[in-house]
Motif scaffolding. Sequence first.
Motif, PDB file in Angstrom:
ATOM      1  N   LEU A 166       0.854  -1.194   0.000  1.00 35.60           N
ATOM      2  CA  LEU A 166       0.000   0.000   0.000  1.00 35.60           C
ATOM      3  C   LEU A 166       0.888   1.241   0.000  1.00 35.60           C
ATOM      4  CD1 LEU A 166      -2.662  -0.918   2.754  1.00 35.60           C
ATOM      5  CD2 LEU A 166      -2.962  -1.033   0.302  1.00 35.60           C
ATOM      6  N   ILE A 171      -2.848   6.480   1.104  1.00 34.16           N
ATOM      7  CA  ILE A 171      -3.643   5.648   2.015  1.00 34.16           C
ATOM      8  C   ILE A 171      -4.834   6.397   2.626  1.00 34.16           C
ATOM      9  CG2 ILE A 171      -2.176   6.001   4.069  1.00 34.16           C
ATOM     10  CD1 ILE A 171      -3.869   2.718   3.108  1.00 34.16           C
ATOM     11  N   VAL A 202       1.624  -5.971   5.797  1.00 33.43           N
ATOM     12  CA  VAL A 202       1.501  -4.827   4.886  1.00 33.43           C
ATOM     13  C   VAL A 202       2.869  -4.179   4.720  1.00 33.43           C
ATOM     14  CG1 VAL A 202       0.494  -2.534   4.497  1.00 33.43           C
ATOM     15  CG2 VAL A 202      -0.905  -4.326   5.531  1.00 33.43           C
ATOM     16  N   MET A 204       4.229  -0.804   3.514  1.00 29.45           N
ATOM     17  CA  MET A 204       3.760   0.547   3.194  1.00 29.45           C
ATOM     18  C   MET A 204       4.880   1.263   2.439  1.00 29.45           C
ATOM     19  SD  MET A 204       2.075   3.386   5.723  1.00 29.45           S
ATOM     20  CE  MET A 204       3.564   4.274   6.177  1.00 29.45           C
ATOM     21  N   LYS A 230      -0.111   7.100   9.295  1.00 26.22           N
ATOM     22  CA  LYS A 230      -0.304   6.328   8.058  1.00 26.22           C
ATOM     23  C   LYS A 230      -0.320   4.828   8.350  1.00 26.22           C
ATOM     24  CE  LYS A 230      -0.182   9.724   4.997  1.00 26.22           C
ATOM     25  NZ  LYS A 230      -1.357  10.009   4.166  1.00 26.22           N
ATOM     26  N   CYS A 234      -3.287   2.256   7.550  1.00 24.32           N
ATOM     27  CA  CYS A 234      -3.080   0.987   6.829  1.00 24.32           C
ATOM     28  C   CYS A 234      -3.724  -0.161   7.597  1.00 24.32           C
ATOM     29  CB  CYS A 234      -1.580   0.683   6.707  1.00 24.32           C
ATOM     30  SG  CYS A 234      -0.817   1.381   5.261  1.00 24.32           S
ATOM     31  N   THR A 238      -7.080  -2.440   6.346  1.00 31.17           N
ATOM     32  CA  THR A 238      -6.852  -3.850   5.986  1.00 31.17           C
ATOM     33  C   THR A 238      -7.240  -4.802   7.115  1.00 31.17           C
ATOM     34  OG1 THR A 238      -4.581  -3.740   6.813  1.00 31.17           O
ATOM     35  CG2 THR A 238      -4.904  -3.335   4.457  1.00 31.17           C
ATOM     36  N   VAL A 245       2.753  -4.056  10.006  1.00 27.93           N
ATOM     37  CA  VAL A 245       2.821  -3.042   8.938  1.00 27.93           C
ATOM     38  C   VAL A 245       4.219  -2.431   8.951  1.00 27.93           C
ATOM     39  CG1 VAL A 245       1.817  -0.928   7.971  1.00 27.93           C
ATOM     40  CG2 VAL A 245       0.350  -2.516   9.237  1.00 27.93           C
TER      41      VAL A 245
END
Length: 291
Positions: A166, A171, A202, A204, A230, A234, A238, A245
């Motif tokens: 992502l 985002i 994830v 990022m 952020k 995320c 999700t 993340v």
Amino acid sequence: MNHIHFTEYGKPWRKTPWGEEEQLGKSLREFKLNTPNIKHVRILVIGRVGSGKSSFINSVNSVFQKRITTEALVNKTSDSRTFTKLYKTYYIRNGQSVLPFVLTDTMGLESEDGHGVHQDDVVKAMEGCIKERYKFNPDSPVSPQDEGYRSDPSLQDQTYCLVYVLPADKISLTVNNDDDEVIKQIKYIKNKANELEIPQVVIMTRADEACPLVKNDIRKIYTSKKIKKKLEECSECTGIPVSHVFPVKSYHEEIDTQADIDVLILRALTHIVHLANDALTVKSNESRNSE
């Protein structure tokens, strides 16, 4: 009052082994799977079109090659359509040998029907039912009648960690859009991955594009209040915990690898590889017990 207080925490909110890229790389180069009869553990990379999937795969390869590589083709035109059309496995090389983990790229997820990868194709890929170099058909998911369908996947073919890519700078638009079709697809895929007991992470990307502090100094990635927000966004969109993340900067304009970029990529990859190895161990034990 100093403006820095509004943008930055006094100390990092996640410990990072800056300067230890050699040790991190060495640990992964020497990594051994718990299941000796399996050559490598498969990590499936998915994401929205333009999220940076292929750039992340190239960056992982670049770290180990110690030079910028572009094996996974990246679309640099203004065309918003997905560039990756095939189901393709990328082997990470250490000199002449191949490391015991592979990254598999997929066609991008898109909000319009008939353009991106079909969500059921991602599920079939996780199950190991899609053969190498299968060309995705956005109009219909792979079926047992297709040439690219594998009806009896082995442990080697299955996915042991699912990685969502992502972009940090986009985002917020996603979190605040309840009609986002791609997020609906991600949630569907996530539920299927949970049923298959596949761990999920994830990555990022574009952390430097999302925060001027980080653009100026990548070591501020874990003191930046914006990046922390952020990460939370995320996690929110999700349903994957913040601890899974990882903000990174992929290589895209650099001509040489850089230690601090390497540290972030290697740290995330270490986490992914260990999760995948654990999942493979469980699957392998279940498979042996059912024989």
